[in-house]
Write an enzyme that holds these catalytic residues in place. Structure first.
Site, mmCIF file in Angstrom:
data_model
loop_
_atom_site.group_PDB
_atom_site.id
_atom_site.type_symbol
_atom_site.label_atom_id
_atom_site.label_comp_id
_atom_site.label_asym_id
_atom_site.label_seq_id
_atom_site.Cartn_x
_atom_site.Cartn_y
_atom_site.Cartn_z
ATOM 1 N N CYS A 163 -0.367 4.101 2.194
ATOM 2 C CA CYS A 163 -0.165 3.863 3.636
ATOM 3 C C CYS A 163 1.301 4.085 4.014
ATOM 4 C CB CYS A 163 -0.520 2.430 4.025
ATOM 5 S SG CYS A 163 -2.041 1.826 3.341
ATOM 6 N N ASP A 164 2.220 3.593 3.193
ATOM 7 C CA ASP A 164 3.623 3.485 3.613
ATOM 8 C C ASP A 164 4.591 4.363 2.828
ATOM 9 O OD1 ASP A 164 2.771 1.534 5.382
ATOM 10 O OD2 ASP A 164 3.077 -0.084 3.947
ATOM 11 N N CYS A 194 0.829 -1.206 0.000
ATOM 12 C CA CYS A 194 0.000 0.000 0.000
ATOM 13 C C CYS A 194 0.863 1.254 0.000
ATOM 14 C CB CYS A 194 -0.920 -0.030 1.213
ATOM 15 S SG CYS A 194 -1.910 1.452 1.386
#
Ligand code: NDP
Length: 324
Positions: free
Chosen positions: A136-137, A133
């Site tokens: 997300c990261d 992701c």
């Protein structure tokens, strides 16, 4: 007992909820404890959902869908379903907190989960440089050289997004042609920070505590090589999330839940399925939403065939509020 319980909180689940709630079916929607909102929660700009000419952020779109579903009387529980029992008329849903909820109809809209490469060290280095992701990261990869695996829209989108942080992004693809849509391809192909590595698969990941490099194999010549990177984003598609119903419903050869024709009717009366969990092909937010509509209408028609006393018993939901 409920008339209908919807399992899943992506576009299919919430659209089914909007329709079911407007039909006065007082739906209960089970959103996951950690992944509520589905795939769009991991997306940035959604530019192809009709009605949002300037685009909309994925999480904002999901918040709007939930607001619309709740406005008409949907109740939402944030927990994971641990068990399902499909009786002839009454279906029961057990949650992680031990609660059991019953309904006359179930709409199963659990979406799909990130596919894994299945190579050694992928799990071990997950969260230590291996990610599924970018939104997300991505922030953790500032000024790093990273690689994205895949040749579909996800890989193009992740790679393009990651150029905001990374100094360089390799897209490693096992073929020499992309599956991604033209517009997404062009964005990635023309980006100065993105370099394509064609006809190549990842066979190993190097690094003890963090990703330090990849071992690669040429899919045409079979030649081995290595590439120094500080991160690996796997964007090779999704698999339908069907583990809860493997033994309860018929599945297709592609692993999705089998439904009759263009309907949402599964192999079990009173159980309907919608969204990515039945769709191996299109998998768009819009098609998932449309599929949720079909499921709500099918559930409504099914309920209309049941005896009055059963429907009366399902008219008064005992709602145990477990929200966070
Ligand atoms: P896709 O199935 O479209 O693409 C997966 C890619 O990963 C393919 O190129 C495939 O290779 C490759 N792949 C699969 N398995 C492996 C493996 N084990 N090792 C190496 N490579 C592998 O999945 P996406 O997630 O990209 O897209 C899914 C759907 O979601 C599509 O319909 C897409 O259009 C949509 N989508 C739309 C977006 C948007 O419009 N903003 C954003 C993201 C997704 P091969 O080509 O060789 O099969």
């Amino acid at each position: 007992m409920r008339q209908v319980i919807i399992i899943g909180s992506g576009p299919a689940g919430f659209t089914a909820a909007i329709y079911a709630a407007r039909a006065n079916m007082k739906p209960l929607l089970i959103a996951s404890s950690v992944e509520a909102g589905g795939e769009l929660m991991n997306t940035t700009d959604v530019e192809n959902f009709p009605g949002f000419a300037d685009g909309i952020q994925g999480p904002e779109l999901m918040a709007k869908m939930q607001e619309q579903a709740e406005k008409f009387g949907t109740e939402v529980i944030y927990d994971d379903v641990t068990n399902l029992e499909f009786g002839d008329t009454v279906k029961s849903v057990t949650l992680g907190n031990g609660e059991k909820h019953e309904a006359l109809a179930i709409i199963f809209a659990t979406g799909s989960a990130y596919r894994k490469l299945g190579i050694a060290d992928e799990e071990r280095l997950s969260g230590r440089g291996v990610s599924w992701c970018a939104t997300c990261d991505g922030f953790f990869f500032k000024e790093k050289v990273i690689a994205v695996i895949g040749g579909g829209d996800s890989a193009m989108e992740e790679a393009t997004f990651l150029t905001r942080f990374a100094s360089k992004v390799y897209i490693i693809h096992r073929k020499d042609t992309l599956r991604a849509s033209k517009i997404m391809q062009e964005r990635a192909l023309s980006h100065p920070k993105i370099e394509f590595v064609w006809n190549t698969e990842v066979v190993g990941i190097d690094g003890e505590d963090a990703v330090e490099g990849l071992r690669l194999r040429d899919t045409v010549s079979g030649a081995d090589s290595s590439l120094a990177v500080g991160g690996l984003f796997v964007a090779i598609g999704n698999d339908p999330r069907t583990h809860l119903v493997h033994d309860l419903l018929d599945l297709t050869s592609e692993g999705t839940i089998a439904v009759a024709g263009r309907s949402s009717q599964t192999s079990q009366a009173g159980v309907f399925a919608a969204g990515d969990v039945i769709d191996p092909t299109y998998r768009q937010a819009v098609t998932a939403a449309a599929s949720g509509t079909v499921a709500a209408l099918d559930a409504e028609h099914y309920l209309a065939t049941l005896p009055e006393d059963l429907l009366a018993a399902a008219g008064d939901p005992e709602f145990a509020s477990v929200t966070n």
